[in-house]
Design an enzyme around this catalytic site. Structure first.
Site, PDB file in Angstrom:
ATOM      1  CB  THR A 306       0.050  45.653  33.462  1.00 44.28           C
ATOM      2  OG1 THR A 306       0.793  45.356  34.650  1.00 44.28           O
ATOM      3  CG2 THR A 306      -0.718  44.450  33.002  1.00 44.28           C
ATOM      4  CG  ASP A 307       2.800  51.650  34.536  1.00 41.47           C
ATOM      5  OD1 ASP A 307       3.583  51.211  35.407  1.00 41.47           O
ATOM      6  OD2 ASP A 307       2.841  52.836  34.151  1.00 41.47           O
ATOM      7  CD1 TRP A 308       2.040  50.510  41.350  1.00 39.71           C
ATOM      8  CD2 TRP A 308       4.032  49.652  40.819  1.00 39.71           C
ATOM      9  NE1 TRP A 308       2.666  50.175  42.515  1.00 39.71           N
ATOM     10  CE2 TRP A 308       3.905  49.655  42.222  1.00 39.71           C
ATOM     11  CE3 TRP A 308       5.221  49.152  40.261  1.00 39.71           C
ATOM     12  CZ2 TRP A 308       4.905  49.177  43.084  1.00 39.71           C
ATOM     13  CZ3 TRP A 308       6.213  48.686  41.100  1.00 39.71           C
ATOM     14  CH2 TRP A 308       6.044  48.704  42.486  1.00 39.71           C
TER      15      TRP A 308
END
Ligand code: BGC
Length: 768
Positions: A306-308
């Site tokens: 995932t991103d952040w």
């Protein structure tokens, strides 16, 4: 002209989809090791592999301001929570190679001790080793796009891989292939520009540079890539970071997906997912995009991170989940393999509950962990969890610096020159503008710190534009009076009270004015923008200086094309250096003086008006001029500079454009050749761009599309024949029914000012 739809229907061929095999053949011995390791893991251990935490939470700053890793905390996170991946730099500030070696070594020791599985540590080493002091920073990817030189892309990635491994880091969050098709977006400079083919060719070159030629066996001098942000992240409706995109199925498949498809086929080890949504579906929640398109259709066997905090965002921002647990269920079932959940281990508890409740199948967990283990084996981390030290003596060496300088020289774009350039020595130069004497705006975001700010101390040894011009023209010949300056501790767009009169006064002593204007560094949400025009202060500065009558050279140093239509006519020359990195000042001085020749071309369309934000592949109906008669409808594209535009100190003549087939079908390869001659008196490099136009199609065709490009070096008077091998299928489009369609009818191929017709004789549909 195309025949009727009826005839098309009669002559069409359907190429049936073949069962996809993984593009990168699997290594049976490696796969056996993956299975053996997987079989030994408990559910807790498996879930731990799927979690990625931020290093920051494992330490704190001591009284001297130095960040200290808390070993006990690290011990707990690995022994109790079995965390398989850690990312980021403390305080998002670069540390030394030695420091990285120590931290990651400790993490690896504990991972091997408690789990028998190495950690996969990830850093945003985006255009060089962002978070490792003393390493090499290259121009930002947008410059690499402007260079149209895939070799440069590969070399830069190779060096970044080597320097990352010197710092004991095996995984980088790069390349970025979010097509930069909206100039308002704050991350325009992080990809290779607006075109799918430029991004596709660059991503393949960079993956080879980062990972080496065999993605199954990545050696100790190479790293794993995380191609990002999958996908259409660069198309926010509002222009603001992490906001929704609304896109047609055709543009999604044909353009935004294409560089990711190429990255998958080239064996990118991992991909990071777009934080936003497309047509109302957050990408982190899309089974279709994550599992169907990538893992099933392409048989891509890497893992998706995932991103952040983006699983949390499914409920906190996107509102498609009722709580964090629901968000984890949705994302993992959609195909997410690793959660970048920077500050919390809740993921472990909640995902275990979901498995026990039957809401996430064990087979999905096994699939995710298998992918993560495969990446760790491919990176050789089980055998050699640590790298650095002996064999890495070239870290930050002159040879690497020379490559970064070459990349900067090949990526600064000359857009206008009435003959004032090259600028002869011996003239008095007034250097003005906020970008004249700062490293920060030359290297941009993701440079020593996240925002590229507050790190002037780490870039001290490099030359600002001022220092580089002093070295080139002699300090006595350069008057520095900036007129407008940035507030270094403010937001990227904040400027101090302008002192324009001082610059105007200084101009009296100068023969020529160089105005270095643009933007300060930023990335992501802090780089959001409310007005695409270049700051009023900066435009006022140029307008006031123009009144002195002294010739002005504009140097644009900016992460996206800021509107300058009112000041461009006041300049005798314009150079867009984009964000050229630590050697960008030296490169500019070499280019202005004529010691190097310009060879870059615009990687995106530079708009002239706020309501004309076109890309080069606009539809014909957007540029039809004015109709005659009572109802004088019109449609006009108003550009400052088109995509692919750039001049140099020499001139090139194109002739003899040929295509070997006047009629083709889907399985043909067209051989297209053209002669390019250097007709000037200086050696130079020319980016040769091959476009096609599909004249009539069943859905509105783009006016033109780039299909391939290359770059050639030519001595004065020299002619080279450039040959492209163009698969006929690359002329296809995605039809209204979502199928790839190569339609019977006429095409025009274009290179330089040359055009040649060709025609497709049979309509076909295919999958790819
Ligand atoms: C950015 C990513 C980056 C990640 C880790 C996110 O905020 O969108 O590009 O890789 O942080 O630092």
């Amino acid at each position: 002209m195309k025949k009727t739809i009826l005839v098309i229907a009669m002559t069409c061929a359907v190429v049936t989809a073949q069962a996809q095999k993984p593009a990168i053949p699997r290594d049976a011995a490696l796969e056996a090791k993956v299975e053996k390791t997987l079989a030994k893991l408990t559910l807790d251990e498996k879930i731990g592999q799927m979690l990625e935490l931020n290093l920051d939470i494992m330490g704190r700053y001591d009284a001297t301001g130095k960040w200290q890793l808390n070993e006990t905390m690290l011990d707990t996170l690995i022994s109790k929570w079995k965390v398989g991946s850690i990312l980021n730099a403390p305080g998002t500030r670069a540390s030394s190679v030695e420091q990285w070696q120590k931290w990651i070594r400790l993490i690896q020791e504990k991972s091997m001790k408690y789990l028998g599985i190495p950690d996969i540590y990830g850093l945003d080493h985006n255009h060089g080793v962002t978070y490792t002091q003393g390493g090499t920073l290259f121009p930002q990817p947008i410059n690499i796009g402007a260079s149209f030189n895939t070799e440069l892309a590969r070399t830069g990635a190779e060096i970044t891989a080597y320097e990352s491994r010197a710092a004991n880091c095996p995984w980088v969050y790069n390349p970025v292939v979010d097509l930069s098709r909206d100039p308002r977006w704050p991350r325009v400079y992080e990809s290779f520009g607006e075109d799918a083919i430029v991004n596709s060719k660059m991503v393949v070159a960079e993956i080879k540079g980062y990972q080496g030629d065999d993605p199954n066996h990545i050696d100790r001098f190479h790293v794993g890539t995380s191609t990002k942000h999958y996908f259409a992240y660069g198309a926010p409706w509002t222009g603001k970071d992490r906001t929704p995109a609304y896109l047609s199925p055709q543009i999604i498949r044909e353009k935004y997906f294409e560089p990711f498809r190429q990255a998958a086929l080239a064996g990118t080890l991992t991909m990071m997912v777009n934080s936003a949504s497309i047509n109302g579906v957050p990408v982190h929640a899309s089974y279709e995009y994550l599992t169907k398109w990538l893992k099933e259709d392409l048989q891509w066997d890497g893992f998706l991170v995932t991103d952040w905090a983006d699983i949390n965002n499914l409920f906190s921002r996107e509102k498609v989940a009722k709580d964090k647990k629901d968000a984890i269920r949705i994302a993992i079932n959609a195909g997410i393999d690793m959660s970048m959940d920077p500050y919390s281990v809740d993921f472990c508890v909640l995902l275990k509950e979901l498995v026990n409740e039957g809401k996430v199948k064990m087979s999905r967990i096994d699939d995710a962990v298998r992918r993560i283990l495969r990446a760790k084996y491919r990176l050789g981390l089980f055998d050699e969890p640590n790298t650095g030290g002996k064999g890495f003596e070239k870290f930050g060496c002159d040879e690497f610096a020379a490559k970064a300088l070459q990349a900067a020289e090949e990526s600064e774009v000359l857009l206008k020159n009435d003959g004032i350039l090259p600028l002869a020595k011996g003239k008095k130069i007034l250097l003005t503008g906020p970008n004249a004497n700062q490293m920060r705006c030359l290297h941009g975001g993701w440079s020593y710190t996240w925002q590229g700010s507050r790190a002037e101390d780490l870039a001290e040894k490099y030359n600002t534009i001022y220092e580089a011009l002093c070295n080139k023209y002699g300090q006595d010949n350069i008057i520095l009076e900036q007129g407008v300056t940035y507030k270094e501790n403010g937001q990227y767009f904040e400027e101090n009270e302008p002192q324009i009169q001082k610059a105007v006064d200084a101009a009296a002593k100068a023969d020529v004015i160089i105005a270095a204007i643009g933007e300060n560094s930023y990335t992501e949400t802090p780089g959001n923008l409310n007005d695409l025009w270049l700051s009023e202060n900066q435009r006022n500065l140029v307008k006031a200086l123009a009144k002195t009558g002294k010739p002005i050279i504009l140097v644009l140093n900016e992460g996206r094309p800021r509107l300058i239509a009112d000041i461009e006519p006041l300049a005798k020359a314009v150079v867009d250096i984009l964000i050229p990195g630590n050697y960008g000042g030296n490169a500019l001085a070499n280019l202005l003086a004529g010691d190097a020749n310009f060879s870059a071309k615009m990687p995106y369309t530079y708009p002239r008006e706020i309501n004309s934000l076109n890309t080069y592949d606009y539809k014909v109906s957007e540029e039809v001029g004015t109709m005659a008669g009572a109802y004088n409808y019109d449609a006009k594209v108003s550009l400052q500079w088109p995509f692919g535009y750039g001049i140099s100190y020499t001139t090139y003549e194109y002739s003899n454009l040929k295509v070997d087939k006047s009629s083709f079908t889907a399985d043909d390869i067209l051989t297209v050749s053209v002669d390019v001659k250097n007709t000037g008196s200086r050696a130079g490099k020319e980016a040769v761009l091959l476009y096609s136009s599909d004249l009539i199609a069943s859905i509105v065709p783009d006016n033109k599309r780039l299909r391939d490009f290359t770059k050639v070096e030519l001595q004065p008077g020299e002619v080279k024949t450039v040959t492209f091998r163009l698969p006929a299928k690359s002329l296809a489009f995605v039809g209204a029914d979502g199928r790839w369609t190569l339609e019977e009818g006429d095409f025009i191929l274009k290179v330089g000012n040359q055009t040649v017709p060709t025609a497709c004789s049979q309509t076909s549909f295919f999958e790819q």
